[in-house]
Design an enzyme around this catalytic site. Structure first.
Site: not given
Ligand SMILES: [Ca+2]
Ligand SMILES: [Ca+2]
Ligand SMILES: [Ca+2]
Ligand SMILES: [Ca+2]
Ligand SMILES: [Ca+2]
Ligand SMILES: [Ca+2]
Ligand SMILES: [Ca+2]
Ligand SMILES: [Ca+2]
Ligand SMILES: [Ca+2]
Ligand SMILES: [Ca+2]
Ligand SMILES: [Ca+2]
Ligand SMILES: [Ca+2]
Lengths: 207, 207, 207, 207, 207, 207
Positions: A99, A142
């Site tokens: 990511s 996040k």
């Molecule tokens: Ca990830």
């Protein structure tokens, strides 16, 4: 000790420093991708206890940048005449996953162009070698971490829009989102036209 | 046998020798980071049974130094024409963690500039590639060890100030503290302007 | 079979052969560090089933020698134009630990200067990159082994003096001791001024 | 299948083929060390499922040969301009231990000088880097295997003489022994003055 | 998260992107093989958490292409003057097996010729170094996945025809099949004669 | 899936493709050794999930060929100016053992001479570096597999003749045998004097 410190966003004075978003067992965190260049022969060094997937992510970002150097006005000789180091603090925290892909790409693009990164911006998303952006997990955690750290804008994959739609609006206040499909869009948003102060002037040996 | 010997601080006659602070299961200890240069081709050797995190710390310190060589008046040819060895005695004691980061950086800066390191100074703190100093653990035990070894000044990360505030004053007597946020501040404190005796004179092959 | 044979001290006719002292589960033993040079490109080969710590010890000894070559009147081109092999018989016996450090350093200094090693001399002690000698374990067993093998003089770290003081005098008869703090002192004692017979004459390719 | 086939001694027509003696759980066996050279850059290839100790043995033999090349009238350029392969059949049988040391050294000396190896000769013994020969185990089993295979002369370390003295004389009939202390003695016995038929003529590139 | 996302076929605008078919525990999926070139020295980078068999598949495809470069009108200098990266998203999903062989070969042939890949085409089949196509498993699941993703044509090994014959016709509607025995046939079907837009113009350094 | 497919012998149109015989838990199989050359620098690539013993077998075959290049009229520059890839399908089937040695040697000899391999020929036998052929196991199963696949001639080690004598004659009908002791004999039988169609013309850079 083996979790990210509660970091705060700092500033965009340095080229090659970009804010990413991590998702661990204890919640979301921001992380910094730091890149530096020094005269050398094109060696790549990765540090910060990166796992295999994250290392491949960095290599994919670098290959993308190299094969698209012309459109970012990067002289290809730069890749051969400088060594690149990519570090992800904190140094003792193991990190993995794809990511950070677009964050790494942005860090590399910034250090090789010496262009400033947009202020108070964070991002999360996988990249592929042809420049697609793929969705990632842990979006809610996040975003909370990004807000806590003082982030105002976040870049996400279009296919992560559905994760945002499921979050209560009050958690999203004060943060705006950019949904993207390609690496081109990421760089257009993240890289400012001006260079950083005391921008590195690249010099090439005759070879 | 497999713990650090009770070492005492010695002197600052040699370039590249800097005192760090370690924290193990049996308490705090001082440790020495030793760097040496010999004519070569830019090879880096690390020894002293260093773990992955500590090796990456050394690589990060070296990359930082290389990309900031100009402001320390280090000729970049030095990196290409000399081999660097960093050793951390005792040779049989496994060591790991990021907290020797600023000590390693100072050791490298001293060996590459041949500048003297401040007398009776110790330090502990993680570095990042862009030159931030991050907080580390075991502060209390490390300070006790430093005092025991004859240390008079200690460099710590600003974010470790809170750990000092929690220590009874009588343990702090005779030691003064420098709290820093960046690598620049570390080097300003730690590196004296004068060179060591018989300072190495760098010679470069024509290439 | 997997322990050192009961070796006897032999002679000092060959450069690069130095007597060390090992301490294993079955007692003390002498061991030989053997170094050889052949025309090459500066490659280092280590053999004798050496463990990680002992390999690092050899690398530290070599780095020390390289960065202090001038004071031993070793032309730095020698390091680049010859390959070095360090072997520790018996070939099938696993060996580790830092205590052969000064023995290795002396072996390297002898092979690169072609100077003779003092007769009937043995030694044990860790080295550090800056040239300190550190204490090691198993002193009593090592001394008994040295006597048994015909050794007359032994070099030890100053900080190992206390181990000698605890040994009954009758076990020490016939052996004299040198207590040292630095590598300089070791070499002053161990290396004779004269070269071995048929000393190797170094030749350098033009490069 | 995973044991040495019952091999017979063959002949000494080829350079680089020397008969050694192995000792396994099922008894003694002869084995062949085969070396070959082809134009190259000094690369060493080892094959035959050799363990770490046996590989180090081969490297030690090669280093010994290189640093004593002059007395065998081997031009040092040969080492740099040819690749060396050492193979020990049978290819699927794992092998280890230092006892093939002198056999390997003899094989290397033969291939680099193209001199013939003495007929119906076998040998077993460890080598050290300075050229000592050390004793090895399994002497009785090895001698029986050698006789069975048609061997007439055997080279052993002097310190293995005591093992022979314990063997009943009728088992020793028809075989004569050479007891040696050094590699020099081995080669004097094993290498004939004449070259093999169609001996390789070494050619060196200009470098 | 650790399975392929439900991807849809996209388009054939980019050279080097080819659609393959994967078969996992949870059914069939399409996957993309992405290749990119950048100026370099012939280095090969593989990423996407590829297992040993899949990595060897890529190396075999590259060797085939190199030894058959002439018939595809690829200048051999391209292999020496460009670095090749092959990536298989998603980056965190471990992948293995030989069935992407012909997809990889087609991706490489496309990136090195800059020719377009046929629209809405997918393929699955092992390659061998001499250019044979071998059958693979999971045909039924792969075909369902291809249809779901919008694929119209599929290349399979002739020896996989029997697997198709066993599938109910209604599942095959809307997809046509090419059954092949050799790599030549694959490329004839998959590579269009025209180049992609903004095709890379290869430049070679003088060497 | 993880066993060899039932392959049939095909033809001898391509250089470097030779039929071997494998023996697995489920019986005998034929396998193909495939070699290819492309302009390069003498790199060797092995693929097909080969185990350590089989890889060493390939390296031994290559060393034998290199040191006997002259008698096969192979210009030594070919080895330095071409990269060699040896692949053994099927790509996902793990393979090991020394019995493909003579098959690999024949494959290499064919690709480097571009000579045709005899039609409907298979072989099995270990090679050694000096060119001996050693016996291997599973002879009965291998012969049945060869017949099933359409093979007419088989090369075996002389020492495997006894295995044939134990097989009932009706299983041997239609296959003829060549029993050999050396690699020379293998190549004399297996390599036809004529080259393959469109034989590769070797070109050497000036170096
Ligand atoms: Ca990830
Ligand atoms: Ca992995
Ligand atoms: Ca680790
Ligand atoms: Ca720490
Ligand atoms: Ca270790
Ligand atoms: Ca020790
Ligand atoms: Ca081992
Ligand atoms: Ca042995
Ligand atoms: Ca594997
Ligand atoms: Ca498969
Ligand atoms: Ca193995
Ligand atoms: Ca076999």
């Amino acid at each position: 000790a083996e979790v990210f410190d509660k970091e705060l966003y700092q500033n965009n004075k340095l080229a090659g420093v970009v804010t990413g978003l991590a998702w661990t067992a204890v919640g979301g965190e921001i992380l910094f991708i730091e890149s530096s260049l020094s005269k050398g022969k094109g060696k790549l060094t990765l540090s910060g206890q990166l796992g295999d997937v994250m290392k491949e992510s960095a290599m994919t970002a670098l290959s993308y940048l190299k094969s698209n150097a012309e459109q970012l006005e990067i002289d290809h000789k730069t890749f051969e005449n400088y060594d690149l180091h990519v570090h992800v603090p904190a140094g003792a925290v193991p990190k993995d996953g794809p990511s950070a892909g677009i964050t790494m790409l942005t860090s590399l693009a910034s250090i090789f162009t010496q262009r400033k990164v947009k202020n108070k911006l964070a991002m999360t998303g996988e990249i592929t070698l042809r420049g697609k952006v793929l969705p990632v997990g842990g979006i809610k955690e996040k975003i909370l971490a990004a807000k806590r750290a003082g982030i105002k804008e976040i870049i996400l994959c279009n296919r992560n829009k559905k994760d945002i739609d499921e979050i209560d609006d009050r958690y999203l206040k004060g943060v705006s989102f950019h949904f993207v499909d390609t690496v081109d869009e990421v760089l257009e948003i993240a890289l400012l036209p001006q260079k950083v102060q005391n921008a590195l002037k690249f010099e090439f040996s005759q070879n």
